[in-house]
Design a protein around this motif. Structure first.
Motif, PDB file in Angstrom:
ATOM      1  N   ILE A 176       0.840  -1.202   0.000  1.00 45.02           N
ATOM      2  CA  ILE A 176       0.000   0.000   0.000  1.00 45.02           C
ATOM      3  C   ILE A 176       0.873   1.250   0.000  1.00 45.02           C
ATOM      4  O   ILE A 176       0.671   2.166  -0.813  1.00 45.02           O
ATOM      5  N   VAL A 207       1.093   3.694  -3.243  1.00 44.45           N
ATOM      6  CA  VAL A 207       0.685   5.103  -3.134  1.00 44.45           C
ATOM      7  C   VAL A 207       1.857   6.017  -3.476  1.00 44.45           C
ATOM      8  O   VAL A 207       1.695   7.008  -4.205  1.00 44.45           O
ATOM      9  N   LEU A 261      -0.921  -1.790  -5.544  1.00 43.34           N
ATOM     10  CA  LEU A 261      -2.196  -1.668  -4.820  1.00 43.34           C
ATOM     11  C   LEU A 261      -3.097  -2.880  -5.067  1.00 43.34           C
ATOM     12  O   LEU A 261      -3.795  -3.327  -4.160  1.00 43.34           O
TER      13      LEU A 261
END
Length: 189
Positions: free
Chosen positions: A116, A120, A150
């Motif tokens: 994650i 990002v 992701l």
């Protein structure tokens, strides 16, 4: 559709047959002879039961919902000391499996968190490259890498984690199982 209903009825019937009056799902296990009772590769502090015993119990318990407690009924002539040893070895075996699943949960959490954060961060760089630089190929590569990260994080959370939870629940069912011993009938000895 009728075949699925038929199979579900068979499953429900089987579950009703193996649940005793106390609400335990009973699995009967015929203990092997002494020389086959233990794993031939185990010794000393690492002594363990024959893996075939655990495989049989796991196979039988596989279709029993984890909320139903287990009662393992060992059939064989076993003295009190050996009964306690078998209970201890079984408990230790399932505790070790529980630790393994706990470590898998931790690894799954770290993996998802890393993916994650990485995804990002890459997508932020992608947006910056898209706005500030005129390099569509590099921007597209960043977009793919960020999206893939992701996606893999979602896979770890939405698919891997529930599978680990089911595995953990099944192992907890085995940790809390009751182990009883039933001697062979005198004429069967």
């Amino acid at each position: 559709m009728s075949k699925n209903k038929e199979r579900m009825r068979e499953l429900v019937k089987y579950a009703e047959e193996i649940i005793d009056d106390s609400g335990y799902a009973v699995i009967d296990v015929k203990l092997p002879r002494d020389e086959e009772l233990y794993d031939p590769l185990s010794t000393g502090n690492n002594l363990d039961l024959n893996p075939a015993i655990y495989d049989f119990i796991d196979q039988q318990a596989n279709i029993i919902p984890s909320k139903i407690p287990l009662k393992i009924r060992m059939h064989g002539d076993v003295d009190e000391d050996k009964q306690e040893e078998i209970r201890r070895l079984m408990h230790r075996h399932y505790m070790m499996r529980s630790y393994d699943v706990t470590w898998d949960f931790a690894a799954n959490f770290r993996k998802a968190l890393f993916l994650i954060i990485f995804g990002v961060a890459v997508l932020v760089v992608y947006f910056l490259v898209t706005v500030l630089l005129d390099n569509p190929l590099f921007a597209e590569i960043l977009s793919i890498v960020g999206s893939f990260s992701l996606w893999e994080a979602a896979n770890a959370i939405l698919l891997d984690r529930p599978s680990l939870k089911r595995n953990r629940d099944a192992i907890e069912q085995n940790i809390n199982q009751i182990v009883e011993f039933v001697p062979y009938p005198k004429d069967n000895a």
